[in-house]
Design a protein around this motif. Structure first.
Motif, PDB file in Angstrom:
ATOM      1  N   GLN A 129      -2.067   9.472  14.839  1.00  0.00           N
ATOM      2  CA  GLN A 129      -2.505   8.361  13.997  1.00  0.00           C
ATOM      3  C   GLN A 129      -3.537   7.493  14.708  1.00  0.00           C
ATOM      4  O   GLN A 129      -4.358   6.844  14.062  1.00  0.00           O
ATOM      5  N   VAL A 130      -3.498   7.482  16.028  1.00  0.00           N
ATOM      6  CA  VAL A 130      -4.492   6.738  16.801  1.00  0.00           C
ATOM      7  C   VAL A 130      -5.784   7.540  16.918  1.00  0.00           C
ATOM      8  O   VAL A 130      -6.887   7.016  16.734  1.00  0.00           O
ATOM      9  N   VAL A 131      -5.651   8.819  17.202  1.00  0.00           N
ATOM     10  CA  VAL A 131      -6.815   9.672  17.461  1.00  0.00           C
ATOM     11  C   VAL A 131      -7.594   9.951  16.181  1.00  0.00           C
ATOM     12  O   VAL A 131      -8.825   9.963  16.174  1.00  0.00           O
ATOM     13  N   ASN A 132      -6.881  10.137  15.066  1.00  0.00           N
ATOM     14  CA  ASN A 132      -7.545  10.605  13.850  1.00  0.00           C
ATOM     15  C   ASN A 132      -6.975   9.884  12.635  1.00  0.00           C
ATOM     16  O   ASN A 132      -6.538  10.511  11.679  1.00  0.00           O
ATOM     17  N   TYR A 133      -7.016   8.563  12.686  1.00  0.00           N
ATOM     18  CA  TYR A 133      -6.349   7.761  11.657  1.00  0.00           C
ATOM     19  C   TYR A 133      -6.837   8.081  10.244  1.00  0.00           C
ATOM     20  O   TYR A 133      -6.056   8.197   9.318  1.00  0.00           O
ATOM     21  N   LYS A 134      -8.130   8.235  10.094  1.00  0.00           N
ATOM     22  CA  LYS A 134      -8.707   8.420   8.759  1.00  0.00           C
ATOM     23  C   LYS A 134      -8.202   9.684   8.079  1.00  0.00           C
ATOM     24  O   LYS A 134      -8.060   9.736   6.858  1.00  0.00           O
ATOM     25  N   TYR A 135      -7.926  10.720   8.878  1.00  0.00           N
ATOM     26  CA  TYR A 135      -7.533  12.009   8.295  1.00  0.00           C
ATOM     27  C   TYR A 135      -6.101  12.390   8.657  1.00  0.00           C
ATOM     28  O   TYR A 135      -5.779  13.562   8.774  1.00  0.00           O
ATOM     29  N   THR A 136      -5.232  11.402   8.840  1.00  0.00           N
ATOM     30  CA  THR A 136      -3.845  11.702   9.166  1.00  0.00           C
ATOM     31  C   THR A 136      -3.169  12.489   8.050  1.00  0.00           C
ATOM     32  O   THR A 136      -3.543  12.403   6.887  1.00  0.00           O
ATOM     33  N   GLN A 137      -2.152  13.253   8.437  1.00  0.00           N
ATOM     34  CA  GLN A 137      -1.405  14.092   7.519  1.00  0.00           C
ATOM     35  C   GLN A 137       0.024  13.553   7.375  1.00  0.00           C
ATOM     36  O   GLN A 137       0.441  12.642   8.104  1.00  0.00           O
ATOM     37  N   PRO A 138       0.814  14.107   6.447  1.00  0.00           N
ATOM     38  CA  PRO A 138       2.160  13.574   6.206  1.00  0.00           C
ATOM     39  C   PRO A 138       3.070  13.555   7.430  1.00  0.00           C
ATOM     40  O   PRO A 138       4.010  12.755   7.479  1.00  0.00           O
ATOM     41  N   ASP A 139       2.792  14.403   8.414  1.00  0.00           N
ATOM     42  CA  ASP A 139       3.707  14.453   9.561  1.00  0.00           C
ATOM     43  C   ASP A 139       3.729  13.138  10.358  1.00  0.00           C
ATOM     44  O   ASP A 139       4.687  12.884  11.093  1.00  0.00           O
ATOM     45  N   VAL A 156       0.454   4.522  23.338  1.00  0.00           N
ATOM     46  CA  VAL A 156       0.755   5.596  22.378  1.00  0.00           C
ATOM     47  C   VAL A 156       0.118   6.898  22.832  1.00  0.00           C
ATOM     48  O   VAL A 156       0.723   7.975  22.745  1.00  0.00           O
ATOM     49  N   LEU A 157      -1.101   6.806  23.343  1.00  0.00           N
ATOM     50  CA  LEU A 157      -1.819   8.018  23.767  1.00  0.00           C
ATOM     51  C   LEU A 157      -1.296   8.589  25.078  1.00  0.00           C
ATOM     52  O   LEU A 157      -1.356   9.803  25.293  1.00  0.00           O
ATOM     53  N   GLN A 158      -0.784   7.733  25.944  1.00  0.00           N
ATOM     54  CA  GLN A 158      -0.440   8.182  27.300  1.00  0.00           C
ATOM     55  C   GLN A 158       1.045   8.418  27.535  1.00  0.00           C
ATOM     56  O   GLN A 158       1.409   9.199  28.423  1.00  0.00           O
ATOM     57  N   ASN A 159       1.917   7.774  26.777  1.00  0.00           N
ATOM     58  CA  ASN A 159       3.353   7.827  27.059  1.00  0.00           C
ATOM     59  C   ASN A 159       4.093   8.686  26.052  1.00  0.00           C
ATOM     60  O   ASN A 159       3.934   8.507  24.842  1.00  0.00           O
ATOM     61  N   ASP A 160       4.918   9.579  26.546  1.00  0.00           N
ATOM     62  CA  ASP A 160       5.809  10.348  25.677  1.00  0.00           C
ATOM     63  C   ASP A 160       7.024   9.494  25.319  1.00  0.00           C
ATOM     64  O   ASP A 160       7.347   8.514  26.002  1.00  0.00           O
ATOM     65  N   GLY A 213     -12.952   4.111  10.310  1.00  0.00           N
ATOM     66  CA  GLY A 213     -12.948   3.777  11.719  1.00  0.00           C
ATOM     67  C   GLY A 213     -11.814   2.879  12.148  1.00  0.00           C
ATOM     68  O   GLY A 213     -11.549   2.728  13.331  1.00  0.00           O
ATOM     69  N   ASN A 214     -11.116   2.244  11.205  1.00  0.00           N
ATOM     70  CA  ASN A 214     -10.026   1.348  11.577  1.00  0.00           C
ATOM     71  C   ASN A 214      -8.785   2.142  11.980  1.00  0.00           C
ATOM     72  O   ASN A 214      -8.496   3.189  11.421  1.00  0.00           O
ATOM     73  N   VAL A 215      -8.044   1.612  12.948  1.00  0.00           N
ATOM     74  CA  VAL A 215      -6.718   2.125  13.268  1.00  0.00           C
ATOM     75  C   VAL A 215      -5.746   1.022  12.901  1.00  0.00           C
ATOM     76  O   VAL A 215      -5.724  -0.029  13.519  1.00  0.00           O
ATOM     77  N   VAL A 216      -4.952   1.263  11.858  1.00  0.00           N
ATOM     78  CA  VAL A 216      -4.046   0.243  11.365  1.00  0.00           C
ATOM     79  C   VAL A 216      -2.637   0.810  11.333  1.00  0.00           C
ATOM     80  O   VAL A 216      -2.434   1.965  11.001  1.00  0.00           O
TER      81      VAL A 216
END
Length: 209
Positions: free
Chosen positions: A118-128, A159-163, A105-108
């Motif tokens: 990385q914010v939306v799905n930190y626990k299952y992030t991939q190499p990209d 991070v979520l809102q700005n390109d 549950g942490n976003v670090v």
């Protein structure tokens, strides 16, 4: 730990009065970083802690906090060599559940260098996510600005809102072929453009050839 006599990229920029690095110098550093990421994203990890507390063999580490302060510079045979440090937030990406130092549950990480994923799905992030961060590091090194505008906003919301701002909007000194590759590398909506460090490295190399 290995001593890197050149300090970090942040130290290098501070020596120049918080100035930007030369484009060729910055690109050369990031090409080496991407080579390092290619290795770590495919390395075999002998012991990965799973959610149930057991251990299993894993494949590939994701750094999840790549930034200029974690890119160190060493003199090897008279040549500057970039090395990635601080894998404290790393995770073996092919195993689900807890891994290493990360808690559910942490976003670090550092928002300046984080893609939306990385914010939306930190626990299952991939190499990209590391590939995006490498592009963000390059952006900062040659412009002096972070890719996104984060002022007056919660950084994770930003991070979520700005390109990312197109790199030539920061400085027109960036050659267009290189700018195109950097801007593509910082696309993260809906997906990150370059899926692997090797793919971004090749595109970056082609843009300066």
């Amino acid at each position: 730990m290995e001593y890197c006599d050149g300090g970090s990229v942040v130290d290098l920029m501070e020596k120049r009065g918080f100035s930007t690095l030369r484009i060729g110098e910055a690109v050369a550093i990031i090409l080496q970083v991407l080579e390092g990421l290619t290795y770590t994203h495919n390395a075999e990890i002998p012991n990965v802690r799973l959610a149930d507390g057991s251990f299993a063999k894993g494949r590939g580490l994701i750094h999840r906090d790549l930034k200029p302060g974690n890119i160190f510079l060493a003199n090897v045979g008279g040549k500057q060599v970039a090395k990635i440090g601080d894998y404290g937030l790393a995770k073996a990406f092919d195993q689900a559940g807890l891994s290493g130092q990360t808690m559910t549950g942490n976003v670090v990480g550092t928002p300046y260098f984080m893609p939306r994923q990385q914010v939306v799905n930190y626990k299952y992030t991939q190499p990209d996510v590391d590939v995006w961060a490498a592009a963000a590091c390059l952006y900062v090194m040659i412009t002096g600005y972070s890719p996104r505008n984060l002022q007056d906003q919660d950084p994770f919301l930003a991070v979520l809102q700005n390109d990312a701002v197109p790199v030539r909007d920061r400085t027109s000194a960036i050659p267009q072929p290189l700018a195109t590759v950097i801007d593509r590398a910082l696309i993260d909506n809906p997906d990150i453009y370059y899926k692997s460090a090797a793919e971004f490295k090749q595109a970056l190399f082609n843009s300066i050839s």
